[in-house]
Scaffold this active site. Sequence first.
Site, mmCIF file in Angstrom:
data_model
loop_
_atom_site.group_PDB
_atom_site.id
_atom_site.type_symbol
_atom_site.label_atom_id
_atom_site.label_comp_id
_atom_site.label_asym_id
_atom_site.label_seq_id
_atom_site.Cartn_x
_atom_site.Cartn_y
_atom_site.Cartn_z
ATOM 1 N N GLU A 138 -18.801 -7.720 3.316
ATOM 2 C CA GLU A 138 -18.261 -7.060 4.500
ATOM 3 C C GLU A 138 -19.040 -7.526 5.722
ATOM 4 O OE1 GLU A 138 -17.796 -2.830 4.064
ATOM 5 O OE2 GLU A 138 -17.414 -3.053 1.921
ATOM 6 N N GLU A 155 -13.677 -11.227 -6.712
ATOM 7 C CA GLU A 155 -14.020 -11.620 -5.348
ATOM 8 C C GLU A 155 -15.529 -11.488 -5.137
ATOM 9 O OE1 GLU A 155 -15.319 -9.390 -3.079
ATOM 10 O OE2 GLU A 155 -15.172 -7.653 -4.400
ATOM 11 N N PHE A 156 -16.035 -12.265 -4.176
ATOM 12 C CA PHE A 156 -17.466 -12.226 -3.859
ATOM 13 C C PHE A 156 -17.694 -12.155 -2.352
ATOM 14 C CE2 PHE A 156 -16.976 -14.455 -7.900
ATOM 15 C CZ PHE A 156 -17.849 -13.753 -8.710
ATOM 16 N N ALA A 194 -36.727 -7.394 3.617
ATOM 17 C CA ALA A 194 -37.158 -6.018 3.351
ATOM 18 C C ALA A 194 -36.528 -5.057 4.346
ATOM 19 C CB ALA A 194 -38.678 -5.920 3.419
ATOM 20 N N THR A 229 -12.969 -5.161 -8.917
ATOM 21 C CA THR A 229 -14.122 -5.200 -9.817
ATOM 22 C C THR A 229 -13.896 -4.193 -10.935
ATOM 23 O OG1 THR A 229 -15.569 -5.800 -7.975
ATOM 24 C CG2 THR A 229 -16.618 -4.960 -9.975
ATOM 25 N N ASP A 235 0.849 -1.187 0.000
ATOM 26 C CA ASP A 235 0.000 0.000 0.000
ATOM 27 C C ASP A 235 0.885 1.238 0.000
ATOM 28 O OD1 ASP A 235 -2.011 2.129 0.964
ATOM 29 O OD2 ASP A 235 -3.260 0.341 0.822
ATOM 30 N N LYS A 287 -18.850 -10.957 -12.210
ATOM 31 C CA LYS A 287 -18.877 -10.150 -10.988
ATOM 32 C C LYS A 287 -19.986 -9.104 -11.042
ATOM 33 C CE LYS A 287 -17.574 -7.920 -7.263
ATOM 34 N NZ LYS A 287 -17.817 -8.436 -5.916
ATOM 35 N N CYS A 318 -20.108 -1.839 -2.792
ATOM 36 C CA CYS A 318 -20.210 -2.702 -3.977
ATOM 37 C C CYS A 318 -21.485 -2.496 -4.779
ATOM 38 C CB CYS A 318 -20.088 -4.171 -3.557
ATOM 39 S SG CYS A 318 -18.443 -4.630 -2.989
#
Length: 444
Positions: free
Chosen positions: A153, A149-150, A250, A121, A30, A202, A258
């Site tokens: 959080e 990726e799927f 609901a 993504t 990073d 994705k 995302c």
Amino acid sequence: MRLAVIGTGYVGLVSGVCFSDLGNDVVCVDKLEDKVEMLLQGISPIYEPGLGELIHKNKERGRLNFTTNLAEAVQKSEIIIIAVGTPSLPNGQANLSYIEDAAKEIGESLNNFKIIVTKSTVPVGTNEKIKQIISKYSQFPFEIASVPEFLREGTAVQDTLHPDRIIIGATSDYTKEKLIKLHSPLSENILVTDIRSAEMIKYASNAFLATKISFINEIANICEKVGADITQVASGMGYDKRIGSSFLKAGIGYGGSCFPKDTQALIQIAGQMDYDFKLLKSVVEVNHEQRFNIIRKLEALLGDLSEKTIAIWGLSFKPETDDVRDAPAFEIINALLQRGAKVRAYDPIAVGNFIKYYNLKAVEYCRNAQETAENADALCILTEWDEFRNITPDLIQSWLRYPNLIDGRNIYMEDEIKETQLIYYSIGRPNLNKGVKEANPILL
């Protein structure tokens, strides 16, 4: 295997840490020195259950490291994973500047053959652009691949270590075999596709899940008008294997990093191909309007909201995360402030991020749930944290000035509400609602 992960956001950090937990040597990269220093001390910069413990464990075992030196990380690794952010531009398109910068630096750093994997993504065709950029800056051979990726959080570690499926988009047999070997400890459900199809999977997956959420919210709104209970309707629908029970809860709509970003990006991708994605546009519109049901119900209960004290429980877009990106709480609170309401807010984890991200100085941020609700004219529950579930409705009633409770996540059941004097509104459950009149739609 030796892996370098570029980017330590949710995707990059969780992926890198979990790959190290499988026995791989991983270095996460990073540019932010403060963030890297925090990680080197074993401190996670994001709130994600189980992540901190895995960081500490794998650092201690020497399988996980963090650095700002991208070139060194690339040169010492076999597989380079790009996991930088692709935030939305004002027009809804994905901002690929971080992807392009990473590709350029990778190209400048190559010292021998590498496999370059995109986990961010990205729009269809982006990996080909990555290949062009790297080729411009390097003469060394490399292969590209897309492995979207799927993860969710709040359950990101679990989702990474126990995924429903792994999608690998690649061209060469060597790359396919190498990536299958890397991912095989995670799942037997590995689907190998071409790269463009992997990129599209994705977006299509997230768009479909967003559609389910908006659909069940529309059904909930109809349930309120016809006297049906959305929880029973959703349960009955979920028993159909063709539909399934997931994402049929609901509430006040989806948020986070995302679904809002990816639905807008897919609409833009379709538009660039001269295709009008009407269904997905409607999904986005429905989701935006759904959160304002809270405002409509408050005005039905209290009339003019000016100088009324409104308590807000929940600022993150979902429980078990401190992520406030596109959280419904922001637009709801902003609408209350525009109407002159006094807003108090509390979240078990996300207050700091909310203050930093939105800078709503007129909001009074409280230390706990009770302080937020005491002597308020109404309480709105916007995130279904367990802490809120464990507070009984009769206790809420004792705290409020007036017994108005707007349950935006349907966390309470009929038996809990009926013994109280609360004026109660939930989403799509008119038989549970007490003292709440239907309001005419308000232009917002």
